[in-house]
Design an enzyme around this catalytic site. Structure first.
Site, PDB file in Angstrom:
ATOM      1  N   ARG A  15      15.883 -10.986 -18.657  1.00 16.38           N
ATOM      2  CA  ARG A  15      17.236 -10.513 -18.971  1.00 16.38           C
ATOM      3  C   ARG A  15      17.284  -9.903 -20.381  1.00 16.38           C
ATOM      4  O   ARG A  15      17.315  -8.693 -20.538  1.00 16.38           O
ATOM      5  CB  ARG A  15      18.248 -11.677 -18.821  1.00 16.38           C
ATOM      6  CG  ARG A  15      19.713 -11.243 -18.801  1.00 16.38           C
ATOM      7  CD  ARG A  15      20.330 -11.004 -20.162  1.00 16.38           C
ATOM      8  NE  ARG A  15      20.207 -12.148 -21.074  1.00 16.38           N
ATOM      9  CZ  ARG A  15      20.500 -12.088 -22.368  1.00 16.38           C
ATOM     10  NH1 ARG A  15      20.933 -10.952 -22.911  1.00 16.38           N
ATOM     11  NH2 ARG A  15      20.346 -13.138 -23.152  1.00 16.38           N
ATOM     12  N   ASP A  16      17.257 -10.739 -21.398  1.00 11.23           N
ATOM     13  CA  ASP A  16      17.334 -10.220 -22.771  1.00 11.23           C
ATOM     14  C   ASP A  16      16.154  -9.290 -23.028  1.00 11.23           C
ATOM     15  O   ASP A  16      16.286  -8.249 -23.689  1.00 11.23           O
ATOM     16  CB  ASP A  16      17.319 -11.398 -23.760  1.00 11.23           C
ATOM     17  CG  ASP A  16      17.960 -11.075 -25.090  1.00 11.23           C
ATOM     18  OD1 ASP A  16      18.125  -9.885 -25.387  1.00 11.23           O
ATOM     19  OD2 ASP A  16      18.294 -12.004 -25.840  1.00 11.23           O
ATOM     20  N   HIS A 207      18.593 -19.504 -30.265  1.00  6.63           N
ATOM     21  CA  HIS A 207      18.168 -18.243 -29.640  1.00  6.63           C
ATOM     22  C   HIS A 207      17.834 -17.289 -30.783  1.00  6.63           C
ATOM     23  O   HIS A 207      18.721 -16.688 -31.389  1.00  6.63           O
ATOM     24  CB  HIS A 207      19.352 -17.743 -28.791  1.00  6.63           C
ATOM     25  CG  HIS A 207      19.173 -16.415 -28.128  1.00  6.63           C
ATOM     26  ND1 HIS A 207      19.038 -16.288 -26.765  1.00  6.63           N
ATOM     27  CD2 HIS A 207      19.157 -15.146 -28.617  1.00  6.63           C
ATOM     28  CE1 HIS A 207      18.953 -15.005 -26.440  1.00  6.63           C
ATOM     29  NE2 HIS A 207      19.022 -14.284 -27.552  1.00  6.63           N
ATOM     30  N   CYS A 240      19.031  -6.091 -28.119  1.00  7.61           N
ATOM     31  CA  CYS A 240      20.367  -5.929 -27.558  1.00  7.61           C
ATOM     32  C   CYS A 240      20.793  -4.476 -27.752  1.00  7.61           C
ATOM     33  O   CYS A 240      20.695  -3.948 -28.855  1.00  7.61           O
ATOM     34  CB  CYS A 240      21.349  -6.870 -28.240  1.00  7.61           C
ATOM     35  SG  CYS A 240      23.023  -6.669 -27.608  1.00  7.61           S
TER      36      CYS A 240
HETATM   37  P1  HMG Z   1      34.933  -2.939 -20.278  1.00  7.36           P
HETATM   38  O1  HMG Z   1      34.172  -1.680 -20.086  1.00  7.36           O
HETATM   39  O2  HMG Z   1      35.266  -3.297 -21.667  1.00  7.36           O
HETATM   40  O3  HMG Z   1      36.268  -2.836 -19.536  1.00  7.36           O
HETATM   41  O4  HMG Z   1      34.140  -4.145 -19.600  1.00  7.36           O
HETATM   42  P2  HMG Z   1      36.701  -2.984 -18.063  1.00  7.36           P
HETATM   43  O5  HMG Z   1      36.801  -4.433 -17.792  1.00  7.36           O
HETATM   44  O6  HMG Z   1      37.927  -2.151 -18.012  1.00  7.36           O
HETATM   45  O7  HMG Z   1      35.588  -2.314 -17.119  1.00  7.36           O
HETATM   46  C1  HMG Z   1      35.225  -0.969 -17.155  1.00  7.36           C
HETATM   47  C2  HMG Z   1      34.293  -0.609 -16.002  1.00  7.36           C
HETATM   48  O8  HMG Z   1      33.263  -1.592 -15.907  1.00  7.36           O
HETATM   49  C3  HMG Z   1      35.009  -0.597 -14.649  1.00  7.36           C
HETATM   50  O9  HMG Z   1      34.347   0.360 -13.843  1.00  7.36           O
HETATM   51  C4  HMG Z   1      34.696  -1.972 -14.113  1.00  7.36           C
HETATM   52  O10 HMG Z   1      34.726  -2.015 -12.722  1.00  7.36           O
HETATM   53  C5  HMG Z   1      33.301  -2.193 -14.606  1.00  7.36           C
HETATM   54  P3  HMG Z   1      34.937   1.868 -13.665  1.00  7.36           P
HETATM   55  O11 HMG Z   1      36.323   1.688 -13.169  1.00  7.36           O
HETATM   56  O12 HMG Z   1      34.868   2.502 -15.043  1.00  7.36           O
HETATM   57  O13 HMG Z   1      33.985   2.507 -12.697  1.00  7.36           O
HETATM   58  N1  HMG Z   1      32.984  -3.614 -14.732  1.00  7.36           N
HETATM   59  C6  HMG Z   1      31.953  -4.199 -14.114  1.00  7.36           C
HETATM   60  N2  HMG Z   1      30.987  -3.724 -13.295  1.00  7.36           N
HETATM   61  C7  HMG Z   1      30.075  -4.618 -12.830  1.00  7.36           C
HETATM   62  N3  HMG Z   1      30.091  -5.932 -13.170  1.00  7.36           N
HETATM   63  C8  HMG Z   1      31.024  -6.423 -13.981  1.00  7.36           C
HETATM   64  C9  HMG Z   1      32.019  -5.544 -14.478  1.00  7.36           C
HETATM   65  N4  HMG Z   1      33.081  -5.717 -15.298  1.00  7.36           N
HETATM   66  C10 HMG Z   1      33.666  -4.537 -15.431  1.00  7.36           C
HETATM   67  N5  HMG Z   1      31.029  -7.707 -14.300  1.00  7.36           N
HETATM   68  C11 HMG Z   1      32.522  -5.800 -20.003  1.00  7.36           C
HETATM   69  C12 HMG Z   1      33.963  -5.369 -20.174  1.00  7.36           C
HETATM   70  C13 HMG Z   1      32.295  -7.085 -20.781  1.00  7.36           C
HETATM   71  C14 HMG Z   1      32.250  -6.021 -18.529  1.00  7.36           C
HETATM   72  C15 HMG Z   1      31.597  -4.686 -20.554  1.00  7.36           C
HETATM   73  O14 HMG Z   1      31.935  -4.427 -21.875  1.00  7.36           O
HETATM   74  C16 HMG Z   1      30.146  -5.016 -20.432  1.00  7.36           C
HETATM   75  O15 HMG Z   1      29.579  -5.078 -19.348  1.00  7.36           O
HETATM   76  N6  HMG Z   1      29.443  -5.178 -21.580  1.00  7.36           N
HETATM   77  C17 HMG Z   1      28.016  -5.409 -21.588  1.00  7.36           C
HETATM   78  C18 HMG Z   1      27.724  -6.607 -22.427  1.00  7.36           C
HETATM   79  C19 HMG Z   1      26.248  -6.968 -22.336  1.00  7.36           C
HETATM   80  O16 HMG Z   1      25.695  -7.110 -21.252  1.00  7.36           O
HETATM   81  N7  HMG Z   1      25.580  -7.137 -23.507  1.00  7.36           N
HETATM   82  C20 HMG Z   1      24.239  -7.589 -23.559  1.00  7.36           C
HETATM   83  C21 HMG Z   1      24.146  -9.039 -23.250  1.00  7.36           C
HETATM   84  S1  HMG Z   1      24.690 -10.106 -24.574  1.00  7.36           S
HETATM   85  C22 HMG Z   1      23.297 -10.325 -25.554  1.00  7.36           C
HETATM   86  O17 HMG Z   1      22.304  -9.685 -25.324  1.00  7.36           O
HETATM   87  C23 HMG Z   1      23.305 -11.390 -26.625  1.00  7.36           C
HETATM   88  C24 HMG Z   1      22.560 -12.653 -26.225  1.00  7.36           C
HETATM   89  O18 HMG Z   1      21.215 -12.381 -25.902  1.00  7.36           O
HETATM   90  C25 HMG Z   1      22.594 -13.677 -27.373  1.00  7.36           C
HETATM   91  C26 HMG Z   1      22.169 -13.066 -28.713  1.00  7.36           C
HETATM   92  O19 HMG Z   1      21.067 -12.536 -28.852  1.00  7.36           O
HETATM   93  O20 HMG Z   1      23.021 -13.151 -29.596  1.00  7.36           O
HETATM   94  C27 HMG Z   1      23.201 -13.313 -25.016  1.00  7.36           C
HETATM   95 MG    MG Z   2      19.601 -12.134 -27.381  1.00 11.81          MG
END
Ligand code: HMG
Ligand code: MG
Length: 301
Positions: A15-16, A207, A240
């Site tokens: 994933r990450d 993490h 990320c």
């Molecule tokens: P959004 O874009 O802010 O707003 O989504 P929305 O809720 O209005 O959704 C917009 C579009 O996304 C719509 O589609 C939704 O249907 C779709 P459209 O109408 O434009 O065609 N959508 C989805 N599609 C599939 N699955 C879903 C989903 N939700 C909405 N669940 C949201 C908000 C949070 C979903 C978005 O901003 C997002 O997906 N962000 C990605 C965040 C991410 O994955 N980041 C990386 C992981 S975190 C990380 O790496 C840190 C970690 O490792 C710890 C560390 O290192 O600190 C964990």
């Molecule tokens: Mg991370």
């Protein structure tokens, strides 16, 4: 504080590790990677995320991956879920362990989730409630716990408040993310002590990203603070998409070399992980970021 005798490693490579790969990675490769990691004895292998495919295209096939994997009884295969839509998709393909994720800084929350911290807490509350109703295991991630690439240093008090909030929502484990890998040992110790005033240390996972080469040192500092759960990625994969310049997670092979040397039990076979690290780097056409992984591969050749 005495070091734990046993440590649980949470492998976040699929994933990450892969979420930031610039070229598409075939589902078959992801599935084979998950199988190899679980076969090496890793007790938890994070398999993907149910997020917007527009925001993180690399994870768009998580449902197909979750449907195809062969599960070893006793091994956990969690996935990230940002909202109700993601939860429904995860449930649909048999996911039983989920992780919600928020940030400890406003700047990162806006970039990663498109909303404020307060809004993100509102968004995950019904996810946590539904997870409970479905009997799922729930983990909570907090990002940028030491430094935020947009807002600068993070107040440990705020991390402690949010960790307590996540615990009250029902998160069995809280993973504190040094998202850009800028933490050093004393900052890590201070943070853990602050958080441990509010949530039991047994629930805290660390993490680390290895951007500044401090990952293993930070794991050791955390062990000495009584932490017994660590996230890592095979071959140090990862990063990320919303934290430019941050490199991968601390490598599983490097953490295992530390833990094996300290006589701490993990149940994981370092050689098998190292072989998997060499294999996935070949598949991705990228260099192996694990020092231990490179050394073990060279010794084998
Ligand atoms: P959004 O874009 O802010 O707003 O989504 P929305 O809720 O209005 O959704 C917009 C579009 O996304 C719509 O589609 C939704 O249907 C779709 P459209 O109408 O434009 O065609 N959508 C989805 N599609 C599939 N699955 C879903 C989903 N939700 C909405 N669940 C949201 C908000 C949070 C979903 C978005 O901003 C997002 O997906 N962000 C990605 C965040 C991410 O994955 N980041 C990386 C992981 S975190 C990380 O790496 C840190 C970690 O490792 C710890 C560390 O290192 O600190 C964990
Ligand atoms: Mg991370």
């Amino acid at each position: 504080m005495t070091r734990p005798r046993k440590v649980k490693l949470v492998e976040v490579g699929p994933r990450d590790g892969l979420q930031n790969e610039p070229r598409p990675v075939a589902a078959e490769v992801k599935i084979a990677l998950i199988h190899r990691l679980a076969d090496a004895g890793l007790p938890v292998v994070e398999v993907g995320s149910f997020v917007s495919p527009k925001r993180v295209p690399q994870m768009a096939d998580s449902a197909a991956v979750c449907r195809a994997i062969r599960r070893i009884p006793g091994t956990a295969y969690p996935a990230l879920v940002p909202n109700r839509q993601g939860l429904e998709a995860a449930l649909d393909c048999g996911v039983r362990e989920i992780a919600v994720f928020i940030a400890a800084s406003e700047g990162f929350s806006r970039r990663n989730l498109g909303c404020s911290i307060a809004e993100s807490l509102e968004r995950i509350a019904p996810v946590a409630e539904a997870a409970r109703a479905h009997g799922l295991t729930l983990r909570g991630y907090l990002s940028c716990v030491i430094v935020c690439p947009y807002d600068g240093p993070t107040d440990p008090g705020r991390v402690a408040d949010l960790a307590e909030h996540l615990e009250r929502l029902g998160c069995a484990e809280l993973s504190l993310g040094d998202t850009i890998g800028a933490g050093t040992a004393d900052a890590v110790r201070r943070l853990i002590r602050k958080v441990a005033d509010r949530v039991p240390r047994e629930r805290v996972a660390m993490h680390f990203h290895d951007t500044y080469g401090q990952g293993v040192a930070n794991v050791l500092a955390s062990l000495e603070e009584g932490i017994a759960v660590f996230d890592s990625a095979v071959a140090g994969l990862g990063g990320c998409p919303f934290a430019a310049g941050a490199t991968g997670n601390v490598a599983t092979e490097d953490v295992l070399t530390l833990l094996d040397g300290l006589g701490i039990e993990t149940g994981v076979d370092l050689r098998q992980v190292a072989e998997t690290g060499a294999w996935i780097c070949e598949q991705l056409g990228r260099p192996n970021a694990s020092r231990a992984g490179r050394a073990l591969t060279a010794a084998r050749e």
